[in-house]
Structure formats: structure tokens, C-alpha cells
Scaffold this motif. Structure first.
Motif, PDB file in Angstrom:
ATOM      1  N   PRO A  64       0.820  -1.218   0.000  1.00  0.00           N
ATOM      2  CA  PRO A  64       0.000   0.000   0.000  1.00  0.00           C
ATOM      3  C   PRO A  64       0.851   1.264   0.000  1.00  0.00           C
ATOM      4  O   PRO A  64       2.045   1.231   0.317  1.00  0.00           O
ATOM      5  CB  PRO A  64      -0.776  -0.124   1.316  1.00  0.00           C
ATOM      6  CG  PRO A  64       0.187  -0.829   2.224  1.00  0.00           C
ATOM      7  CD  PRO A  64       0.903  -1.829   1.346  1.00  0.00           C
ATOM      8  N   GLN A  65       0.208   2.368  -0.323  1.00  0.00           N
ATOM      9  CA  GLN A  65       0.867   3.670  -0.194  1.00  0.00           C
ATOM     10  C   GLN A  65       0.997   4.067   1.270  1.00  0.00           C
ATOM     11  O   GLN A  65       1.948   4.755   1.643  1.00  0.00           O
ATOM     12  CB  GLN A  65       0.057   4.738  -0.937  1.00  0.00           C
ATOM     13  CG  GLN A  65       0.042   4.579  -2.441  1.00  0.00           C
ATOM     14  CD  GLN A  65       1.393   4.884  -3.062  1.00  0.00           C
ATOM     15  OE1 GLN A  65       2.053   5.841  -2.691  1.00  0.00           O
ATOM     16  NE2 GLN A  65       1.811   4.052  -3.996  1.00  0.00           N
ATOM     17  N   ALA A  66       0.034   3.658   2.082  1.00  0.00           N
ATOM     18  CA  ALA A  66       0.051   4.018   3.504  1.00  0.00           C
ATOM     19  C   ALA A  66      -0.759   3.005   4.288  1.00  0.00           C
ATOM     20  O   ALA A  66      -1.675   2.372   3.753  1.00  0.00           O
ATOM     21  CB  ALA A  66      -0.528   5.423   3.711  1.00  0.00           C
ATOM     22  N   ILE A  67      -0.397   2.845   5.554  1.00  0.00           N
ATOM     23  CA  ILE A  67      -1.165   2.030   6.490  1.00  0.00           C
ATOM     24  C   ILE A  67      -1.501   2.897   7.695  1.00  0.00           C
ATOM     25  O   ILE A  67      -0.594   3.387   8.379  1.00  0.00           O
ATOM     26  CB  ILE A  67      -0.395   0.779   6.952  1.00  0.00           C
ATOM     27  CG1 ILE A  67      -0.054  -0.117   5.754  1.00  0.00           C
ATOM     28  CG2 ILE A  67      -1.206  -0.003   7.983  1.00  0.00           C
ATOM     29  CD1 ILE A  67       0.811  -1.313   6.117  1.00  0.00           C
ATOM     30  N   ILE A  68      -2.771   3.119   7.925  1.00  0.00           N
ATOM     31  CA  ILE A  68      -3.244   3.909   9.061  1.00  0.00           C
ATOM     32  C   ILE A  68      -3.764   2.945  10.113  1.00  0.00           C
ATOM     33  O   ILE A  68      -4.703   2.189   9.852  1.00  0.00           O
ATOM     34  CB  ILE A  68      -4.372   4.884   8.645  1.00  0.00           C
ATOM     35  CG1 ILE A  68      -3.959   5.713   7.423  1.00  0.00           C
ATOM     36  CG2 ILE A  68      -4.763   5.762   9.825  1.00  0.00           C
ATOM     37  CD1 ILE A  68      -2.768   6.603   7.628  1.00  0.00           C
ATOM     38  N   ILE A  69      -3.161   2.956  11.295  1.00  0.00           N
ATOM     39  CA  ILE A  69      -3.569   2.045  12.366  1.00  0.00           C
ATOM     40  C   ILE A  69      -4.134   2.865  13.520  1.00  0.00           C
ATOM     41  O   ILE A  69      -3.434   3.713  14.089  1.00  0.00           O
ATOM     42  CB  ILE A  69      -2.383   1.201  12.867  1.00  0.00           C
ATOM     43  CG1 ILE A  69      -1.715   0.476  11.686  1.00  0.00           C
ATOM     44  CG2 ILE A  69      -2.849   0.191  13.911  1.00  0.00           C
ATOM     45  CD1 ILE A  69      -0.471  -0.290  12.063  1.00  0.00           C
ATOM     46  N   ILE A  92       3.700   3.462   7.652  1.00  0.00           N
ATOM     47  CA  ILE A  92       2.818   3.153   8.776  1.00  0.00           C
ATOM     48  C   ILE A  92       2.611   4.402   9.627  1.00  0.00           C
ATOM     49  O   ILE A  92       3.559   5.039  10.064  1.00  0.00           O
ATOM     50  CB  ILE A  92       3.409   2.020   9.648  1.00  0.00           C
ATOM     51  CG1 ILE A  92       3.476   0.714   8.845  1.00  0.00           C
ATOM     52  CG2 ILE A  92       2.563   1.816  10.904  1.00  0.00           C
ATOM     53  CD1 ILE A  92       4.129  -0.430   9.592  1.00  0.00           C
ATOM     54  N   GLN A  93       1.362   4.743   9.836  1.00  0.00           N
ATOM     55  CA  GLN A  93       1.012   5.905  10.659  1.00  0.00           C
ATOM     56  C   GLN A  93       0.072   5.467  11.774  1.00  0.00           C
ATOM     57  O   GLN A  93      -0.977   4.881  11.516  1.00  0.00           O
ATOM     58  CB  GLN A  93       0.342   6.986   9.800  1.00  0.00           C
ATOM     59  CG  GLN A  93      -0.092   8.218  10.590  1.00  0.00           C
ATOM     60  CD  GLN A  93      -0.767   9.252   9.716  1.00  0.00           C
ATOM     61  OE1 GLN A  93      -0.635   9.245   8.496  1.00  0.00           O
ATOM     62  NE2 GLN A  93      -1.508  10.166  10.332  1.00  0.00           N
ATOM     63  N   MET A  94       0.453   5.750  13.003  1.00  0.00           N
ATOM     64  CA  MET A  94      -0.379   5.426  14.152  1.00  0.00           C
ATOM     65  C   MET A  94      -1.283   6.615  14.471  1.00  0.00           C
ATOM     66  O   MET A  94      -0.825   7.757  14.538  1.00  0.00           O
ATOM     67  CB  MET A  94       0.491   5.094  15.363  1.00  0.00           C
ATOM     68  CG  MET A  94       1.586   4.077  15.102  1.00  0.00           C
ATOM     69  SD  MET A  94       0.938   2.464  14.639  1.00  0.00           S
ATOM     70  CE  MET A  94       0.186   1.995  16.189  1.00  0.00           C
ATOM     71  N   VAL A  95      -2.568   6.331  14.666  1.00  0.00           N
ATOM     72  CA  VAL A  95      -3.539   7.356  15.042  1.00  0.00           C
ATOM     73  C   VAL A  95      -4.175   6.922  16.358  1.00  0.00           C
ATOM     74  O   VAL A  95      -4.665   5.800  16.478  1.00  0.00           O
ATOM     75  CB  VAL A  95      -4.629   7.524  13.960  1.00  0.00           C
ATOM     76  CG1 VAL A  95      -5.698   8.504  14.425  1.00  0.00           C
ATOM     77  CG2 VAL A  95      -4.005   7.983  12.648  1.00  0.00           C
TER      78      VAL A  95
END
Length: 249
Positions: A64-69, A92-95
Motif C-alpha cells: 500500500p501507499q500508507a497504512i493507518i492504524i 505506517i502511521q499510528m492514530v
């Protein structure tokens, strides 16, 4: 991500499918408080690592282009479990969801906002997945992404229904015939524009399911996978997963 990064991935994560899947982002909804289970399902152990890490690696497989967790606030063990992967893979971006108790819709709203803020203009589709379908595999995600309709959702029976039929020792064909796929849900893929359009309609525990039901048949398809029935919400389900060897004891 560089080609060197992919070469360093474990064998089962190296992309082997011929599809060009790089025009998508992945949302992993992992902010549940696991109240019925009595322990954080994100930290259950599968194949020697926390379940949240295992699911993130499944997402990585799709390039993927990005993974939002989305993770819950005040859960440092969950955040720390992801530190190594988040450091290794910049997409990978943590929210953090500060109020996970108000329902899944807010977690999804936060994730959609994060996707909207991504600078890449290549994202056309979004994969949305949970963290506790312990028999989810890479190829199911590939099948979801292969269909280009507005929504491609997973179809499976309820946990109780699947458990009962499997215990009857039916063969695979007979069990599939007897089992009604009465759940249309995660994981799923959805057009990014449609997801943004629906963002304002998400309230409380109402996720995408009731919105998906309103789509015309031409805009939705399903991928049947009865193994997805086995999520982990209760001690009974956890005990069954451990007994089967799906999770570490």
C-alpha cells in the motif's frame, strides 16, 4: 518503500502476486477496548508476535501507499508493540483514538481524516480491516483488491454457526452449502471518494455495513471466506482459537 526493504521482509510477506496494488491505502481498526474478552486482543500472540503486528504485516503484503492504524489512548503496550514496524516502514502511521469507548465510527472517522491528509494523489481505494480475524490471510486481501467495484466486502457466517457446522465433521463442500453467508463486513475495499462521502454519516457503533446495504448490486461484490467467522471477542472464542493452534497458548 525501497526494494531493499521488501527483500528484507520474511518469505511469507514478499509480494508474489501479479497485481498492481499500489494505488491503495490500508486502515486497520485496532482501538477496541476488548471489554468482553477481558484483555487486549491487539496483544494476543500469533506466530510469535502480537496480533496487531501480524495484521500489519498482512497489510504490508499488498504494497500500500500508507497504512493507518487506529489504536486506543492510554494503552502503552499496544503502542510499543508497533514501534519496531513503524520505525522500519515509513508508510505506517499510528492514530490514537482518545475516546474508543464511544464506538467504531469515530475510529473510522479518524482514519479517514488521516487518509485525506496524505499527500499522495495515487490513492484510489482503501482497504479496511480489523485486528482479530485470526485466520485472515494475504490472498484474501489480494482477492478483495482484484475487484474494482465501489465496495468489495467479505462474506461469512456467524461465529456460532461456523463453529457448530465444523464440529459436525461435515466435509468442506457440505459445510459451505449448509452455511449461509449472513455477514457482509470486514475486511473490505472501498473507493476512496465514496469513503470520504460517507464519513459524515458514521455515528456511534454504526460502521459501514448499513451504508453498504444501500448500494445497488452493480456497485458491490463479495468474497466468501468462512474462516473470517473466527474473530476473538469472548473468552470462549479465545479458548477455541488457542485449542486449534491459531493463537499461542
Amino acid at each position: 518503500m525501497s526494494s531493499d526493504s521488501y527483500l528484507s521482509m520474511p518469505i511469507h510477506l514478499k509480494p508474489t502476486n501479479p497485481l498492481n496494488l499500489s494505488n491503495h491505502a490500508v486502515i486497520i481498526l485496532a482501538s477496541g477496548l476488548s471489554l468482553r474478552l477481558g484483555q487486549a486482543k491487539q496483544l494476543l500472540c500469533k506466530d510469535g508476535e502480537p496480533l496487531i503486528c501480524f495484521m500489519t504485516k498482512l497489510a504490508l503484503f499488498t504494497k500500500p501507499q500508507a497504512i493507518i492504524i487506529v489504536i486506543p489512548d492510554n494503552q502503552p503496550l499496544i503502542a510499543s508493540a508497533m514501534n519496531e514496524l513503524a520505525f522500519q516502514y515509513s508508510m505506517i502511521q499510528m492514530v490514537v483514538n482518545p475516546t474508543p469507548e464511544i464506538g467504531m465510527a469515530y475510529s473510522l472517522d479518524l482514519a479517514i481524516e488521516a487518509v485525506t491528509q496524505l499527500t499522495s494523489s495515487l490513492i484510489e481505494r482503501v482497504v479496511i480491516m480489523g485486528v482479530d480475524q485470526v485466520l485472515l490471510d494475504e490472498q484474501h486481501l489480494v482477492k478483495l483488491l482484484a475487484d474494482k467495484r465501489s465496495v468489495v466486502a467479505s462474506a461469512y457466517g456467524s461465529w456460532q454457526q461456523t463453529f457448530h457446522l465444523n464440529n459436525m465433521n461435515l466435509n468442506e463442500t457440505s459445510a459451505a452449502t449448509a452455511l449461509k453467508q449472513n455477514i457482509i463486513g470486514l475486511p473490505l475495499t472501498i473507493d476512496c471518494d465514496l469513503l470520504r462521502e460517507w464519513q459524515a454519516l458514521l455515528v456511534g457503533d454504526k460502521g459501514l455495513r448499513y451504508l453498504i446495504r444501500g448500494l445497488p448490486p452493480s456497485q458491490i461484490s463479495t468474497v466468501v471466506n468462512n474462516q473470517l467467522s473466527y474473530d476473538i471477542d469472548t473468552p470462549e472464542q479465545l479458548a477455541h482459537a488457542k485449542q486449534k493452534g491459531w493463537l499461542a497458548k
